[in-house]
Design an enzyme around this catalytic site. Structure first.
Site, mmCIF file in Angstrom:
data_model
loop_
_atom_site.group_PDB
_atom_site.id
_atom_site.type_symbol
_atom_site.label_atom_id
_atom_site.label_comp_id
_atom_site.label_asym_id
_atom_site.label_seq_id
_atom_site.Cartn_x
_atom_site.Cartn_y
_atom_site.Cartn_z
ATOM 1 N N THR A 52 -69.997 11.786 23.495
ATOM 2 C CA THR A 52 -71.390 11.729 23.733
ATOM 3 C C THR A 52 -71.892 10.526 24.233
ATOM 4 O O THR A 52 -71.143 9.432 23.792
ATOM 5 C CB THR A 52 -72.102 12.155 22.562
ATOM 6 O OG1 THR A 52 -72.270 11.302 21.423
ATOM 7 C CG2 THR A 52 -71.634 13.487 21.784
ATOM 8 N N ASP A 53 -73.137 10.544 24.303
ATOM 9 C CA ASP A 53 -73.736 9.030 24.877
ATOM 10 C C ASP A 53 -73.679 8.158 23.570
ATOM 11 O O ASP A 53 -73.295 6.801 23.725
ATOM 12 C CB ASP A 53 -75.166 9.309 25.470
ATOM 13 C CG ASP A 53 -75.137 9.836 26.649
ATOM 14 O OD1 ASP A 53 -74.024 10.057 27.380
ATOM 15 O OD2 ASP A 53 -76.287 10.489 27.019
ATOM 16 N N CYS A 54 -73.828 8.654 22.472
ATOM 17 C CA CYS A 54 -73.770 7.706 21.297
ATOM 18 C C CYS A 54 -72.582 7.654 20.786
ATOM 19 O O CYS A 54 -72.190 6.837 19.896
ATOM 20 C CB CYS A 54 -75.084 8.064 20.384
ATOM 21 S SG CYS A 54 -75.069 10.028 20.015
ATOM 22 N N TYR A 55 -71.705 8.479 20.855
ATOM 23 C CA TYR A 55 -70.369 8.297 20.201
ATOM 24 C C TYR A 55 -69.406 8.821 21.380
ATOM 25 O O TYR A 55 -68.853 9.987 21.713
ATOM 26 C CB TYR A 55 -70.073 9.557 19.419
ATOM 27 C CG TYR A 55 -71.007 9.441 17.918
ATOM 28 C CD1 TYR A 55 -70.634 8.850 16.849
ATOM 29 C CD2 TYR A 55 -72.170 9.921 17.882
ATOM 30 C CE1 TYR A 55 -71.129 8.544 15.817
ATOM 31 C CE2 TYR A 55 -73.036 9.691 16.813
ATOM 32 C CZ TYR A 55 -72.556 8.984 15.667
ATOM 33 O OH TYR A 55 -73.201 8.779 14.554
#
Lengths: 135, 408
Positions: free
Chosen positions: B137-140
């Site tokens: 994901t964007d954050c992970y």
């Protein structure tokens, strides 16, 4: 005296009638508790022999001279005391009751004199504490 | 007569009288109930058996770049852990086994390694190989990680066991003509063996049969460390057949337990392989029971003769959920190594360790004596006798559409 041994045959020994010799030449009472003899692989026999001390000693010397490994059963069947949790599962499958629940300590005791090295306990032990070394 | 707070004061001042459940049986016989209740403050119990409904939560810490294992896949020494929660929180269940384990394809399967073994090794302090996949994901952004974890480098690690310490259990027999491989061990055909799994007179919940002192929040011995009762256990079933004095004559109450895995000892948390059945986890558990009054003295001093269990056939009745008992036996008979079922003598074998149960009750006794373990008032009770709990069953049903052939 009476004791149980595990005999390990090399390929070139299996055609020798060693049990006959033990009985005839050394007057020993024998009881084959388990045997796995094959011309293609190393073979083993769990043998109980009984006789007076002199015959017993001579019989053993004969065996040792026959290119056989002769080991007392307790040397080849071992329980890892650190691993055993004394649950009792092994006792439920041990045909000669060599493994049994001690009625005072409620630990599982191992009477090597009764063991026939059938290895049932090895397969069922939940924590894999029992090992049989046939190499 | 006594309160838990008063008993705790005695523990702190070194004046507490604490005995094991076995010792309490003898003390009550000698002194009678009234005097035993006055004399004894705490009775310690213990049990050590395979408890499949056990497992460990962990927080792994964050990698750089971060990975969201939540919703992905996670393997510990090739054993799948549940990761349908937050990014690096996982739960490893005791019975989980590697995807490539042959199971019972070559019957009976050996089940040499699984979640229970990983938990034991983790508690021993060993390195555990972690392989995890996320979808990114964007954050992970990270999608795969391979590393080693151990009890020093993870954040939290605690056992959370949905069902432990069954209050009594079936005695398993086999009426069929073939050997059975079960979670109750190996059952020989035609009633040639009877396997049981309870510490009987040492068993925690049998010694507080109506859950007067054991409730949510009760501090306990769990896996060699300190744990707590989190809730009633799954399948908690207090309204089973009971003796006149209230002792359950079949599997009844259970507790959910929680405790810090980092403080546990692998002597009391052991992976187990049940041939033909699967992987499980031996757990050692002990509960101190305060002797508040004569009633608690009475219950804590019940002996193996007083506790009865139902003999159940595992060839047909158990697998097909047929609620049938072949008869009743008590734990004194079971522990003698032979039971008598309608004239047939059957050798009886334990699958839980009474010697370990004894050891646990003794350790707990020592902790309380030396003042390092205080008793707790339950925060809330667990459902008791008369609570109306009935065990629901799982009935198979198919969507109506299969019968009508209609779609909306």
């Amino acid at each position: 005296m009476k004791r149980r041994f595990i005999l390990k045959f090399k390929r070139n020994t299996i055609d020798k009638p060693i049990v006959y010799k033990l009985a005839k030449d050394y007057h020993l009472v024998f009881n084959i508790l388990r045997a796995n003899i094959s011309p293609k692989a190393d073979s083993m026999m769990v043998l109980e022999i009984e006789g007076d001390e002199g015959d017993f000693r001579k019989g053993l010397e004969y065996l040792k001279g026959m290119n056989l490994d002769v080991e007392p059963i307790e040397q080849d069947v071992k329980r890892d005391e650190e691993k055993c949790v004394h649950c009792g599962v092994c006792a439920s499958v041990c045909p000669p009751n060599a493994l049994y629940v001690n009625k005072e300590t409620y630990r599982v005791d191992f009477d090597y004199e009764r063991c026939v090295a059938c290895e049932h306990c090895v397969k069922v032990c939940p924590v894999k504490a029992i090992h049989v070394y046939f190499d | 007569m006594k309160t838990i707070d008063e008993i705790n004061e005695k523990i702190k001042s070194g004046k507490v009288v604490v005995v094991t459940a076995e010792e309490m049986v003898e003390i009550a016989k000698e002194k009678g109930m009234k005097k035993a209740a006055e004399y004894v403050d705490v009775v310690t119990t213990g049990t050590f058996g395979p408890m499949c409904s056990s497992g460990m939560f962990m927080n792994l810490g964050h990698s750089k770049p971060r990975i969201k294992i939540g919703g992905g896949k996670c393997l510990l020494n090739d054993v799948p852990a549940y990761c349908g929660i937050a990014a690096v929180d996982i739960y490893l269940g005791a019975t989980s086994i590697p995807d490539d384990d042959p199971r019972n394809m070559v019957y009976p399967g050996e089940f040499k390694y699984g979640g229970g073994h990983v938990i034991e090794e983790f508690i021993r302090g060993k390195d555990i190989r972690l392989v995890a996949y996320g979808y990114g994901t964007d954050c992970y952004p990270n999608k795969r990680i391979e590393t080693y974890i151990n009890k020093e480098n993870v954040n939290e690690a605690y056992l959370y066991n949905p069902r432990n310490s069954y209050q009594n259990y079936n005695v398993a027999v086999n009426l069929s003509n073939r050997i059975l491989y079960t979670y109750m061990g190996i059952l020989k055909p035609r009633l040639q063996s009877a396997n049981y799994c309870s510490a009987g007179q040492l068993s925690p919940l049998l010694k507080d049969p109506k859950y007067r002192t054991i409730g949510i929040g009760t501090r306990i011995f769990l896996g060699g460390g300190i744990g707590y009762v989190a809730w009633n256990g799954t399948q908690h079933n207090p309204d089973v057949l009971r003796s006149e004095d209230g002792l359950p004559r079949a599997g009844a109450g259970t507790i959910a337990t929680i405790g810090d895995a980092k403080q546990m000892d692998s002597k009391f948390v052991r992976g187990a392989s049940f041939i033909g059945y699967g992987v499980s986890l031996f757990i050692g558990l002990g509960i101190p029971i305060p002797v508040l009054d004569e009633e608690m003295a009475y219950y804590t001093s019940r002996s193996d003769e007083d506790f009865y269990a139902q003999v159940v056939d595992y060839s047909n009745d158990y697998p097909n959920r047929i609620p049938k008992s072949l008869g009743e036996v008590n734990y004194a008979q079971l522990r003698s190594g032979k039971i008598n079922l309608a004239g047939t003598e059957i050798p009886a074998f334990p699958i839980s360790s009474y010697s370990k149960a004894r050891e646990i009750a003794s350790i707990l006794k020592a902790w309380i004596k030396e003042g390092s373990f205080l008793l707790t008032n339950p925060v809330a009770p667990i459902p008791g006798v008369g609570s109306g709990i009935k065990m629901n069953t799982l009935e198979e049903r198919v969507p109506d559409i299969l019968f009508t052939g209609e779609t909306e």
